[in-house]
Enzyme design. Sequence first.
Site, PDB file in Angstrom:
ATOM      1  N   TRP A 161       2.527   5.432   3.357  1.00 18.77           N
ATOM      2  CA  TRP A 161       2.003   6.864   2.803  1.00 18.77           C
ATOM      3  C   TRP A 161       2.499   6.190   4.788  1.00 18.77           C
ATOM      4  O   TRP A 161       2.109   6.602   5.101  1.00 18.77           O
ATOM      5  CB  TRP A 161       0.216   6.883   4.032  1.00 18.77           C
ATOM      6  CG  TRP A 161      -0.005   6.406   2.287  1.00 18.77           C
ATOM      7  CD1 TRP A 161      -1.159   5.448   1.684  1.00 18.77           C
ATOM      8  CD2 TRP A 161       0.290   7.318   0.722  1.00 18.77           C
ATOM      9  NE1 TRP A 161      -1.460   5.998   0.046  1.00 18.77           N
ATOM     10  CE2 TRP A 161      -0.144   6.721   0.195  1.00 18.77           C
ATOM     11  CE3 TRP A 161       1.248   7.852   0.361  1.00 18.77           C
ATOM     12  CZ2 TRP A 161      -0.314   6.760  -1.371  1.00 18.77           C
ATOM     13  CZ3 TRP A 161       1.415   8.620  -0.738  1.00 18.77           C
ATOM     14  CH2 TRP A 161       1.120   8.269  -1.630  1.00 18.77           C
ATOM     15  N   GLU A 209     -14.232   2.704  -1.196  1.00 17.78           N
ATOM     16  CA  GLU A 209     -13.439   1.557  -2.123  1.00 17.78           C
ATOM     17  C   GLU A 209     -13.998   0.106  -2.171  1.00 17.78           C
ATOM     18  O   GLU A 209     -15.066   0.593  -1.618  1.00 17.78           O
ATOM     19  CB  GLU A 209     -12.445   0.793  -0.687  1.00 17.78           C
ATOM     20  CG  GLU A 209     -11.012   1.369  -1.125  1.00 17.78           C
ATOM     21  CD  GLU A 209     -11.359   0.993  -1.980  1.00 17.78           C
ATOM     22  OE1 GLU A 209     -11.234   0.065  -2.847  1.00 17.78           O
ATOM     23  OE2 GLU A 209      -9.539   1.114  -2.570  1.00 17.78           O
ATOM     24  N   GLY A 232     -18.454   0.569  -2.210  1.00 20.10           N
ATOM     25  CA  GLY A 232     -18.930   1.011  -4.208  1.00 20.10           C
ATOM     26  C   GLY A 232     -17.644   1.227  -5.499  1.00 20.10           C
ATOM     27  O   GLY A 232     -16.256   1.026  -5.155  1.00 20.10           O
ATOM     28  N   ASP A 233     -18.366   1.777  -6.121  1.00 21.94           N
ATOM     29  CA  ASP A 233     -17.699   1.487  -7.686  1.00 21.94           C
ATOM     30  C   ASP A 233     -17.763   3.391  -7.931  1.00 21.94           C
ATOM     31  O   ASP A 233     -17.977   3.873  -7.662  1.00 21.94           O
ATOM     32  CB  ASP A 233     -17.971   0.349  -8.695  1.00 21.94           C
ATOM     33  CG  ASP A 233     -17.322   1.020  -9.774  1.00 21.94           C
ATOM     34  OD1 ASP A 233     -16.249   1.297  -9.718  1.00 21.94           O
ATOM     35  OD2 ASP A 233     -17.362   0.008 -10.695  1.00 21.94           O
ATOM     36  N   PHE A 234     -16.233   4.171  -7.595  1.00 20.61           N
ATOM     37  CA  PHE A 234     -16.190   5.399  -8.023  1.00 20.61           C
ATOM     38  C   PHE A 234     -16.107   5.647  -9.480  1.00 20.61           C
ATOM     39  O   PHE A 234     -16.520   6.561  -9.964  1.00 20.61           O
ATOM     40  CB  PHE A 234     -15.555   5.946  -7.440  1.00 20.61           C
ATOM     41  CG  PHE A 234     -13.791   5.719  -7.767  1.00 20.61           C
ATOM     42  CD1 PHE A 234     -13.334   5.406  -8.988  1.00 20.61           C
ATOM     43  CD2 PHE A 234     -12.918   4.977  -6.785  1.00 20.61           C
ATOM     44  CE1 PHE A 234     -12.534   4.606 -10.024  1.00 20.61           C
ATOM     45  CE2 PHE A 234     -11.814   4.300  -7.027  1.00 20.61           C
ATOM     46  CZ  PHE A 234     -11.125   4.356  -8.385  1.00 20.61           C
ATOM     47  N   ARG A 249      -2.608   8.669  -6.468  1.00 19.53           N
ATOM     48  CA  ARG A 249      -2.250   6.854  -7.115  1.00 19.53           C
ATOM     49  C   ARG A 249      -3.338   6.071  -7.498  1.00 19.53           C
ATOM     50  O   ARG A 249      -2.950   5.403  -7.762  1.00 19.53           O
ATOM     51  CB  ARG A 249      -1.532   5.961  -6.392  1.00 19.53           C
ATOM     52  CG  ARG A 249      -0.046   6.469  -5.547  1.00 19.53           C
ATOM     53  CD  ARG A 249       1.080   7.376  -6.227  1.00 19.53           C
ATOM     54  NE  ARG A 249       1.856   6.233  -7.041  1.00 19.53           N
ATOM     55  CZ  ARG A 249       2.159   6.227  -8.552  1.00 19.53           C
ATOM     56  NH1 ARG A 249       1.965   7.178  -9.236  1.00 19.53           N
ATOM     57  NH2 ARG A 249       3.456   4.886  -8.842  1.00 19.53           N
ATOM     58  N   HIS A 252      -2.959   7.373 -12.360  1.00 20.02           N
ATOM     59  CA  HIS A 252      -2.024   7.218 -13.240  1.00 20.02           C
ATOM     60  C   HIS A 252      -2.444   5.560 -13.612  1.00 20.02           C
ATOM     61  O   HIS A 252      -1.787   5.160 -14.653  1.00 20.02           O
ATOM     62  CB  HIS A 252      -0.880   6.810 -12.294  1.00 20.02           C
ATOM     63  CG  HIS A 252      -0.457   5.608 -11.094  1.00 20.02           C
ATOM     64  ND1 HIS A 252       0.647   5.102 -11.272  1.00 20.02           N
ATOM     65  CD2 HIS A 252      -1.494   5.205 -10.777  1.00 20.02           C
ATOM     66  CE1 HIS A 252       0.927   4.164 -10.329  1.00 20.02           C
ATOM     67  NE2 HIS A 252      -0.859   4.400 -10.085  1.00 20.02           N
ATOM     68  N   ASP A 253      -3.642   5.133 -13.022  1.00 17.56           N
ATOM     69  CA  ASP A 253      -4.105   3.289 -13.464  1.00 17.56           C
ATOM     70  C   ASP A 253      -4.731   3.033 -15.233  1.00 17.56           C
ATOM     71  O   ASP A 253      -4.975   2.724 -15.488  1.00 17.56           O
ATOM     72  CB  ASP A 253      -4.868   2.894 -12.448  1.00 17.56           C
ATOM     73  CG  ASP A 253      -4.579   2.545 -11.973  1.00 17.56           C
ATOM     74  OD1 ASP A 253      -2.968   2.461 -11.100  1.00 17.56           O
ATOM     75  OD2 ASP A 253      -4.378   2.729 -10.048  1.00 17.56           O
ATOM     76  N   GLN A 319       0.936  -3.317 -15.885  1.00 15.48           N
ATOM     77  CA  GLN A 319      -0.061  -3.750 -15.353  1.00 15.48           C
ATOM     78  C   GLN A 319      -1.347  -3.224 -15.739  1.00 15.48           C
ATOM     79  O   GLN A 319      -2.172  -3.477 -14.793  1.00 15.48           O
ATOM     80  CB  GLN A 319       0.914  -3.354 -13.672  1.00 15.48           C
ATOM     81  CG  GLN A 319       1.667  -4.110 -13.464  1.00 15.48           C
ATOM     82  CD  GLN A 319       2.004  -4.311 -12.169  1.00 15.48           C
ATOM     83  OE1 GLN A 319       0.692  -3.592 -11.294  1.00 15.48           O
ATOM     84  NE2 GLN A 319       3.434  -4.219 -11.753  1.00 15.48           N
TER      85      GLN A 319
END
Length: 358
Positions: A161, A209, A232-234, A249, A252-253, A319
């Site tokens: 970015w 994050e 945190g864990d979203f 991004r 797409h994971d 991946q």
Amino acid sequence: MDGEHWEVRRGNMKDACGEDDNVLPDEADLQHLERLVLGFMASQVLFAGCELGLFDLLAGSALGAGPVSGRLGLSARGTQQLLDALVALRLLGATPGPEGEVTYTLTPLTRACLTREGCASQHHLLRYLGGTTYRLWAHLVEAVRSDDERLRFLSGLQDTWRDPRLTRKLLTAEDMAAFPRVCDLGGGSGELARAWALFYPASKVTVLETPQVVRDVMDKFPPHERVCFMPGDFFRDPLPPADMFILARVLHDWDDVTCTQLLGRVGGACGPGGAVLVVEALLPEDDDVGDDVVEGAWPARWAWPAVRTRLLSLNMLVQTHGTERSAAQYLALLAAAGFTRGRAHRTGGAYDVIVARK
């Protein structure tokens, strides 16, 4: 904000776009660089076709993705993505049938050079390069691989970015000044959040994050004054209330089921009139996607952006559990989560953007 007046600060370093000693490269140079960066993916697509016997199979007759995967014992999803990437690289031809099924054929170059019996066959050499030489080259920089992997990944995301022309296209595809509370899910070092804060000074951005990433960011990447970080864990932890959620991004994971779960959580945390900003490299559209949902023309089949996205989709297969998707596929996932008013915008750059409102 005009791109020529964008300023990027890193510690004591100040890079002002337009200075003679630090001028932003033009689009052609950036595309050349990106071809070099992703060249190894194109090579692996070629090597995989040889190793799997795909070219020899198609030397007999044109086949669809289903018969190819069945005869070679491959996964349906992986076969389809590999075939599409080979078409984008001009190593296969694709012909739609009367019922919509696509059949794949060899090009003259592929028949001559990539099949075992081709008149100029390079089949065995390519299998050697892909199986032996390629692995050796993976150790080229072994002597200097001492940086922490997570920090290198964060720095890589930050570089994504850094170009103000890209972020301007992404963040101003629509006027989003009406969203004062913004949450960037999985925003890494906060570089895109920083760009948002500069474009929309009245807003405040929270980056959600993992705790370790937040600690690294606080230590290595000082945030913008209007950007804060929340550990945190979203997928598990409560999401902060926001008017706009950024998913750059991220989707797409994951596979469709997981994306649906995440978007459902986002929809629950986003009030009426809220929105989602999805940043992804969009696959070319199918014929059933009209101009009512996509702005900007997709380039010709052989143009670099189309090839690039096919390579990235295969990269996600390697991946992660995810995949690159078309605008229609993302819009369908968003609509299922309540974000029914969506529009995709082609930027002409590395990534595209979808803005979807409740």
